[in-house]
Design an enzyme around this catalytic site. Sequence first.
Site, PDB file in Angstrom:
ATOM      1  N   CYS A 132       0.860  -1.184   0.000  1.00  0.00           N
ATOM      2  CA  CYS A 132       0.000   0.000   0.000  1.00  0.00           C
ATOM      3  C   CYS A 132       0.903   1.243   0.000  1.00  0.00           C
ATOM      4  CB  CYS A 132      -0.899  -0.008   1.219  1.00  0.00           C
ATOM      5  SG  CYS A 132      -1.889   1.473   1.345  1.00  0.00           S
ATOM      6  N   LYS A 167       1.556  -9.163  -3.588  1.00  0.00           N
ATOM      7  CA  LYS A 167       1.182  -7.942  -4.304  1.00  0.00           C
ATOM      8  C   LYS A 167       2.210  -6.848  -4.038  1.00  0.00           C
ATOM      9  CE  LYS A 167      -2.585  -4.866  -5.418  1.00  0.00           C
ATOM     10  NZ  LYS A 167      -3.992  -4.574  -5.187  1.00  0.00           N
ATOM     11  N   ASN A 193       0.088  -2.321  -7.058  1.00  0.00           N
ATOM     12  CA  ASN A 193      -0.816  -1.669  -6.125  1.00  0.00           C
ATOM     13  C   ASN A 193      -0.848  -0.180  -6.504  1.00  0.00           C
ATOM     14  OD1 ASN A 193      -2.277  -0.925  -3.759  1.00  0.00           O
ATOM     15  ND2 ASN A 193      -1.325  -2.602  -2.653  1.00  0.00           N
TER      16      ASN A 193
HETATM   17  C1  LIG Z   1     -10.036   2.992  -2.721  1.00  0.00           C
HETATM   18  C2  LIG Z   1      -9.011   1.951  -2.940  1.00  0.00           C
HETATM   19  C3  LIG Z   1      -8.787   0.975  -1.967  1.00  0.00           C
HETATM   20  C4  LIG Z   1      -7.820  -0.008  -2.168  1.00  0.00           C
HETATM   21  N1  LIG Z   1      -7.636  -0.957  -1.212  1.00  0.00           N
HETATM   22  C5  LIG Z   1      -6.724  -1.955  -1.418  1.00  0.00           C
HETATM   23  C6  LIG Z   1      -6.548  -2.988  -0.463  1.00  0.00           C
HETATM   24  O1  LIG Z   1      -7.214  -3.053   0.576  1.00  0.00           O
HETATM   25  N2  LIG Z   1      -5.608  -3.928  -0.738  1.00  0.00           N
HETATM   26  C7  LIG Z   1      -4.846  -3.932  -1.878  1.00  0.00           C
HETATM   27  O2  LIG Z   1      -4.028  -4.827  -2.066  1.00  0.00           O
HETATM   28  N3  LIG Z   1      -5.043  -2.986  -2.816  1.00  0.00           N
HETATM   29  C8  LIG Z   1      -5.945  -2.003  -2.608  1.00  0.00           C
HETATM   30  N4  LIG Z   1      -6.126  -1.036  -3.571  1.00  0.00           N
HETATM   31  C9  LIG Z   1      -5.324  -1.077  -4.808  1.00  0.00           C
HETATM   32  C10 LIG Z   1      -6.069  -1.780  -5.949  1.00  0.00           C
HETATM   33  O3  LIG Z   1      -6.340  -3.127  -5.647  1.00  0.00           O
HETATM   34  C11 LIG Z   1      -5.227  -1.727  -7.253  1.00  0.00           C
HETATM   35  O4  LIG Z   1      -4.026  -2.418  -7.045  1.00  0.00           O
HETATM   36  C12 LIG Z   1      -4.896  -0.291  -7.654  1.00  0.00           C
HETATM   37  O5  LIG Z   1      -6.036   0.510  -7.479  1.00  0.00           O
HETATM   38  C13 LIG Z   1      -4.423  -0.193  -9.102  1.00  0.00           C
HETATM   39  O6  LIG Z   1      -5.394  -0.668  -9.988  1.00  0.00           O
HETATM   40  P1  LIG Z   1      -6.441   0.330 -10.725  1.00  0.00           P
HETATM   41  O7  LIG Z   1      -5.645   1.396 -11.393  1.00  0.00           O
HETATM   42  O8  LIG Z   1      -7.198  -0.567 -11.678  1.00  0.00           O
HETATM   43  O9  LIG Z   1      -7.317   0.884  -9.675  1.00  0.00           O
HETATM   44  C14 LIG Z   1      -7.074  -0.031  -3.379  1.00  0.00           C
HETATM   45  C15 LIG Z   1      -7.309   0.938  -4.348  1.00  0.00           C
HETATM   46  C16 LIG Z   1      -8.248   1.937  -4.138  1.00  0.00           C
HETATM   47  C17 LIG Z   1      -8.484   2.952  -5.212  1.00  0.00           C
END
Ligand SMILES: Cc1cc2nc3c(=O)[nH]c(=O)nc-3n(C[C@H](O)[C@H](O)[C@H](O)COP(=O)(O)O)c2cc1C
Length: 382
Positions: A132, A167, A193
């Site tokens: 994260c 991850k 992430n």
């Molecule tokens: C609001 C929000 C909450 C997220 N919470 C988590 C989480 O709890 N665990 C995790 O591994 N990734 C978390 N992510 C990351 C997403 O799983 C993903 O890796 C990241 O958003 C990139 O992909 P995207 O561009 O399609 O959103 C979160 C992303 C967002 C936007």
Amino acid sequence: MSLNTQVGKLKLQTPLLLASGCITETPKFFLRAQPYGCSGMVTRSLRQHISPERLKTIVPRYAVFNQDSLLNCEWGNEKSWMDWQNYGVRQVKDTGCPIIVSLSGRNLDSCCYLIQAFDKIGVDAYEINISCSHSGILHGNLNVDAFHLEKLMKKVRGVTTTPIWIKLSYSNFLVSIAKQAEELGADAIVCTNSIGPGMLIDTKTAKSKLGIKGGGGGVTGKAIFPIALWCVHQLSGTLNIPVVGCGGIFTADDVIQMLMAGASAVQLYTAPALKGPVVFERIANGLERFFAENSQYASIKDLIGLTLNQTGNHQFSSPHPVVIEERCTGCRVCLQSCAFGALSMVRRRGKKLLAVIADNCISCNACAGVCPKKFDAIKASF
Ligand SMILES: Cc1cc2nc3c(=O)[nH]c(=O)nc-3n(C[C@H](O)[C@H](O)[C@H](O)COP(=O)(O)O)c2cc1C
């Protein structure tokens, strides 16, 4: 046309998974997305205990920018992991799709405890989140901590035979950390992430757009796609275990790029979160169309890693972009993008205004990049 793929032994009906986050705090969003072609889901990253401080939600927790990108300062599950144990896992399994349980990789004993609890009911994989991008400012950056990774892998590998996906997020140490995870028994790497921390300021109040102390959040969505793609390409070129691509995927073309860079499957968060679950249908239809129009490819497998052996050398010559006369409307948008004076407008046959590219063009392809999508009148030279 089948869009089947596999991540190790895990079979997926399409390469499209719902990534971990707020919308996977419960199975509800996935149950809406699954009929549209989403082939499995990752739970929100779960912790065994939620500290009282973390039960309060920071607001504002998101800031959308450019309509397709997001800054967030979420800090983990708000509901108990037992909701998944008691009914969430079963609800996802009832669809016939796999469920991947995401666990926070910070507290090793809790992580092992949850693995042992979920192994009793059976899940398809664990995705361990050590990446994260904003929690690092508050609690230390695990994404680049090789020492922590070693302790984590030794512990979790010792308690389960269920596949473990690690991850990661973009960093200068991405490949070495991923390699270490592979050597210590990880079954797949998920990348990326959120990337950051990043920040946005409301210029009316001069305050950070996020309510978190320090103002920093993780960047996701379209803004990070090229970085995510680069990560996947680097990892796939180095590792022997599968890579799951994530970050900024909105379209079938984005998915195809991820596959060509070496991903075996992809995860989406920001696109479905901002545009709704129907995004999966648009992408699945786009993938079907791609295969119909490109008969040299028979399956998803044919696309995986196609670009890996194509980037080994610099390229020193390239043709100029080409104006497709029938499509050009003379709208002049491209004119502003040509910083080298190589583009002009001429009237053809006394009537139609057309963009014309001269010999001093340096093939920067800016004109092709800005040509409005609805006209698509300039073919780039790559
Ligand atoms: C609001 C929000 C909450 C997220 N919470 C988590 C989480 O709890 N665990 C995790 O591994 N990734 C978390 N992510 C990351 C997403 O799983 C993903 O890796 C990241 O958003 C990139 O992909 P995207 O561009 O399609 O959103 C979160 C992303 C967002 C936007």
